[in-house]
Design an enzyme around this catalytic site. Structure first.
Site, PDB file in Angstrom:
ATOM      1  N   SER A 226       0.813  -1.218   0.000  1.00 61.45           N
ATOM      2  CA  SER A 226       0.000   0.000   0.000  1.00 61.45           C
ATOM      3  C   SER A 226       0.844   1.265   0.000  1.00 61.45           C
ATOM      4  O   SER A 226       0.439   2.281  -0.575  1.00 61.45           O
ATOM      5  CB  SER A 226      -0.958  -0.005   1.181  1.00 61.45           C
ATOM      6  OG  SER A 226      -0.260  -0.011   2.403  1.00 61.45           O
TER       7      SER A 226
ATOM      8  N   TYR B 181       3.570   1.924  -1.643  1.00 59.35           N
ATOM      9  CA  TYR B 181       3.872   2.268  -3.039  1.00 59.35           C
ATOM     10  C   TYR B 181       2.592   2.562  -3.819  1.00 59.35           C
ATOM     11  O   TYR B 181       2.552   3.494  -4.624  1.00 59.35           O
ATOM     12  CB  TYR B 181       4.675   1.160  -3.715  1.00 59.35           C
ATOM     13  CG  TYR B 181       6.139   1.203  -3.364  1.00 59.35           C
ATOM     14  CD1 TYR B 181       6.892   2.355  -3.560  1.00 59.35           C
ATOM     15  CD2 TYR B 181       6.785   0.091  -2.845  1.00 59.35           C
ATOM     16  CE1 TYR B 181       8.237   2.411  -3.239  1.00 59.35           C
ATOM     17  CE2 TYR B 181       8.131   0.127  -2.525  1.00 59.35           C
ATOM     18  CZ  TYR B 181       8.859   1.295  -2.720  1.00 59.35           C
ATOM     19  OH  TYR B 181      10.195   1.338  -2.407  1.00 59.35           O
TER      20      TYR B 181
ATOM     21  N   ARG C 179      -0.119   3.896  -2.872  1.00 58.23           N
ATOM     22  CA  ARG C 179      -0.602   5.241  -2.543  1.00 58.23           C
ATOM     23  C   ARG C 179       0.248   6.334  -3.170  1.00 58.23           C
ATOM     24  O   ARG C 179      -0.143   7.499  -3.204  1.00 58.23           O
ATOM     25  CB  ARG C 179      -0.658   5.418  -1.029  1.00 58.23           C
ATOM     26  CG  ARG C 179      -1.711   4.531  -0.402  1.00 58.23           C
ATOM     27  CD  ARG C 179      -1.577   4.458   1.097  1.00 58.23           C
ATOM     28  NE  ARG C 179      -2.337   3.332   1.594  1.00 58.23           N
ATOM     29  CZ  ARG C 179      -3.131   3.359   2.642  1.00 58.23           C
ATOM     30  NH1 ARG C 179      -3.264   4.468   3.331  1.00 58.23           N
ATOM     31  NH2 ARG C 179      -3.773   2.275   3.011  1.00 58.23           N
TER      32      ARG C 179
ATOM     33  N   THR D 268      10.938 -12.092 -10.457  1.00 57.27           N
ATOM     34  CA  THR D 268      11.054 -10.888 -11.275  1.00 57.27           C
ATOM     35  C   THR D 268       9.831 -10.026 -10.993  1.00 57.27           C
ATOM     36  O   THR D 268       8.704 -10.492 -11.057  1.00 57.27           O
ATOM     37  CB  THR D 268      11.159 -11.237 -12.774  1.00 57.27           C
ATOM     38  OG1 THR D 268      12.386 -11.958 -12.985  1.00 57.27           O
ATOM     39  CG2 THR D 268      11.169  -9.973 -13.629  1.00 57.27           C
TER      40      THR D 268
ATOM     41  N   GLU E 230       7.683  -6.316 -11.537  1.00 58.12           N
ATOM     42  CA  GLU E 230       7.442  -5.204 -12.444  1.00 58.12           C
ATOM     43  C   GLU E 230       6.724  -4.106 -11.682  1.00 58.12           C
ATOM     44  O   GLU E 230       5.763  -4.370 -10.963  1.00 58.12           O
ATOM     45  CB  GLU E 230       6.589  -5.650 -13.631  1.00 58.12           C
ATOM     46  CG  GLU E 230       6.457  -4.578 -14.704  1.00 58.12           C
ATOM     47  CD  GLU E 230       5.132  -3.844 -14.655  1.00 58.12           C
ATOM     48  OE1 GLU E 230       5.102  -2.657 -15.046  1.00 58.12           O
ATOM     49  OE2 GLU E 230       4.143  -4.416 -14.200  1.00 58.12           O
TER      50      GLU E 230
ATOM     51  N   GLN F 155      15.281 -19.172 -12.263  1.00 59.25           N
ATOM     52  CA  GLN F 155      15.788 -17.879 -12.721  1.00 59.25           C
ATOM     53  C   GLN F 155      16.531 -17.158 -11.616  1.00 59.25           C
ATOM     54  O   GLN F 155      16.169 -17.211 -10.448  1.00 59.25           O
ATOM     55  CB  GLN F 155      14.658 -17.024 -13.285  1.00 59.25           C
ATOM     56  CG  GLN F 155      13.666 -16.516 -12.267  1.00 59.25           C
ATOM     57  CD  GLN F 155      12.488 -15.805 -12.921  1.00 59.25           C
ATOM     58  OE1 GLN F 155      12.235 -15.902 -14.118  1.00 59.25           O
ATOM     59  NE2 GLN F 155      11.745 -15.072 -12.114  1.00 59.25           N
TER      60      GLN F 155
END
Length: 191
Positions: free
Chosen positions: A116, A118, A120, A139, A141, A183
């Site tokens: 939250s 980020y 917000r 990974t 995004e 990965q």
């Protein structure tokens, strides 16, 4: 009879992490370090907050009319760098990876949600589900949905993982040797 999947509480996540599911594993929710407040990471009541590593790929259109095509991905669309912070350009995105390496048990499914703090600030996280039997660095995004530059921090919380345990499927991600199995680092699209 249909088996039910249930969300895992802190004590069960801890058991699985100590058996190798999350490395490194933070046994509590960390909100401050010796020197500063941080965006929380570690074990919470019904999840685990992953940390972002300091490896970033920032999307750019430096080569003109680059088309983003998941079937023919042009790696020149990204600028790679290592740093404790990143500025994501307006209406753009960046890729990163988790600090933690995960080994998902054959009877567990993991869903990631954005934090939250980020959200917000207009930064949206997208992570596909981590399937039973998958392992690797996650990974991540991050899209900056604002018309302004947005800052993110390495080694702090970035997404929350929710773990669901049920019966083992007939074929796990590991069984079918999925293309993202094992990965390490930030991984671009593969066919």
């Amino acid at each position: 009879m249909i088996a039910r999947m249930s969300i895992l509480p802190d004590w069960r996540i801890r058991e699985l992490a100590q058996a190798g599911m999350i490395d490194p594993f933070e046994d509590r929710l960390v909100r401050t370090t010796e020197t500063q407040h941080v965006i929380s990471y570690g074990l919470s009541s019904f999840g685990y907050d992953l940390r972002c590593a300091d490896e970033w790929k920032v999307f750019t259109n430096a080569h003109g009319n680059t088309i983003v095509d998941p079937k023919a991905f042009d790696e020149r669309a990204f600028i790679d760098f290592r740093a404790p912070e990143i500025i994501i350009p307006p209406n753009s995105f960046a890729l990163a990876r988790s600090v933690e390496y995960l080994k998902i048990p054959d009877n567990v499914m993991v869903v990631a949600l954005g934090k939250s703090t980020y959200a917000r600030a207009g930064i949206v996280a997208n992570v596909t589900p981590l399937e039973p039997g998958w392992e690797g660095h996650v990974t991540l995004e991050f899209s900056n949905t604002t018309p302004l530059p947005a800052k993110m921090y390495a080694f702090e919380g970035c997404v929350q993982l929710l773990f669901f345990e049920g019966e083992r499927p007939e074929v796990t991600y590991g069984d079918r040797q999925g293309k993202y199995q094992g990965q390490r680092g930030v991984t671009l699209p593969r066919l």
